[in-house]
Design a protein around this motif. Structure first.
Motif, PDB file in Angstrom:
ATOM      1  N   PRO A  15      88.162   5.767  63.830  1.00  0.00           N
ATOM      2  CA  PRO A  15      87.475   5.330  65.051  1.00  0.00           C
ATOM      3  C   PRO A  15      86.574   4.129  64.744  1.00  0.00           C
ATOM      4  CG  PRO A  15      87.314   7.716  64.771  1.00  0.00           C
ATOM      5  CD  PRO A  15      87.839   7.165  63.487  1.00  0.00           C
ATOM      6  N   ARG A  41      93.516   0.765  66.765  1.00  0.00           N
ATOM      7  CA  ARG A  41      92.892   1.003  68.060  1.00  0.00           C
ATOM      8  C   ARG A  41      91.596   0.216  68.146  1.00  0.00           C
ATOM      9  NH1 ARG A  41      94.972   2.354  72.373  1.00  0.00           N
ATOM     10  NH2 ARG A  41      92.854   2.834  73.054  1.00  0.00           N
ATOM     11  N   TYR A  43      87.645  -0.664  69.487  1.00  0.00           N
ATOM     12  CA  TYR A  43      86.440   0.150  69.698  1.00  0.00           C
ATOM     13  C   TYR A  43      86.473   0.757  71.086  1.00  0.00           C
ATOM     14  CZ  TYR A  43      81.562   1.342  70.541  1.00  0.00           C
ATOM     15  OH  TYR A  43      80.411   2.009  70.871  1.00  0.00           O
ATOM     16  N   ASP A  44      86.156   2.042  71.174  1.00  0.00           N
ATOM     17  CA  ASP A  44      86.185   2.754  72.456  1.00  0.00           C
ATOM     18  C   ASP A  44      85.307   3.988  72.332  1.00  0.00           C
ATOM     19  OD1 ASP A  44      86.847   3.540  75.034  1.00  0.00           O
ATOM     20  OD2 ASP A  44      89.014   3.366  74.730  1.00  0.00           O
ATOM     21  N   THR A  49      89.123   7.677  71.843  1.00  0.00           N
ATOM     22  CA  THR A  49      89.786   7.189  70.629  1.00  0.00           C
ATOM     23  C   THR A  49      90.548   8.292  69.930  1.00  0.00           C
ATOM     24  OG1 THR A  49      88.185   5.416  70.278  1.00  0.00           O
ATOM     25  CG2 THR A  49      89.391   6.198  68.344  1.00  0.00           C
ATOM     26  N   ARG A  52      93.671   9.127  71.778  1.00  0.00           N
ATOM     27  CA  ARG A  52      94.681   8.081  71.603  1.00  0.00           C
ATOM     28  C   ARG A  52      95.357   8.212  70.240  1.00  0.00           C
ATOM     29  NH1 ARG A  52      95.582   6.576  76.756  1.00  0.00           N
ATOM     30  NH2 ARG A  52      93.805   5.529  77.710  1.00  0.00           N
TER      31      ARG A  52
END
Length: 207
Positions: A15, A41, A43-44, A49, A52
């Protein structure tokens, strides 16, 4: 299937954070140099995250496991082998995490066991090896793809439904472990590898 014939095909999910500490960066470089694949992925939000990552694993059949390694930890270079060895020996062990500790006081182990009456106890002593637990932090957690096939989406949830009366705000790691328990999936903590939690140190004239 014997351990010799079975193989753990691991993809790593990290993450992303807004900042990356130097020790953490180099620990990920050491893993990349060994040839492990990573999920890309942006940044979220952390629960989004992790969900996902799980969906990526399901969409990529060549991998058997997702290993989530958080950005604010210093991970051992052999963390993949050390966690995967337990599944190689016993394919019923589907969720295996390392023993990590809170970054702030009281620096307790991020492992909890639930008593028959529902009370949660933070683990203060542990064996040298595998410990079955009810909840464990996701800072370094290996998950077999079948877990995400058995548990309904979303896999990682922040359940604030009892926040008003308890002032408790459990994170997505707790939500995931709870769903595993409801599905009859055991959670294991390997107490031998630790990924030290990283933080910042304040420096002033009193230092």
């Amino acid at each position: 299937m014997t351990e010799e014939k079975r193989s753990a095909r691991v993809i790593i999910g990290v993450p992303m954070a807004r900042t990356v500490l130097e020790p953490s960066f180099w620990s990920f470089i050491a893993l990349a140099q060994q040839g492990y694949a990573f999920v890309s992925r942006p940044y979220d939000r952390i629960d989004v995250t992790r969900n996902r990552f799980a969906q990526h694993l399901l969409d990529t059949p060549e991998f058997s496991h997702l290993l989530m390694l958080d950005m604010d930890h210093l991970h051992p270079a052999d963390i993949v082998e050390r966690l995967a060895r337990h599944w190689l020996r016993d394919p019923e062990k589907l969720v295996i995490a390392g023993l990590n500790f809170r970054r702030n006081e009281p620096y307790d182990a991020l492992v909890w066991i639930q008593s028959p009456d529902g009370t949660l106890y933070n683990v203060t002593e542990w064996p040298d090896g595998l410990l079955r637990c009810n909840y464990v932090g996701t800072g370094a957690m290996l998950i077999h793809r079948s877990v995400f096939e058995r548990i309904p989406v979303p896999w990682f949830v922040n359940d604030y439904s009892h926040a008003a009366e308890t002032d408790a705000w459990p994170g997505e790691d707790i939500g995931f472990c709870r769903k595993c328990g409801e599905a009859g999936i055991d959670i294991w903590c390997d107490t031998t590898p630790t990924s030290p939690h990283l933080g910042f140190t304040e420096v002033d004239q009193a230092s």
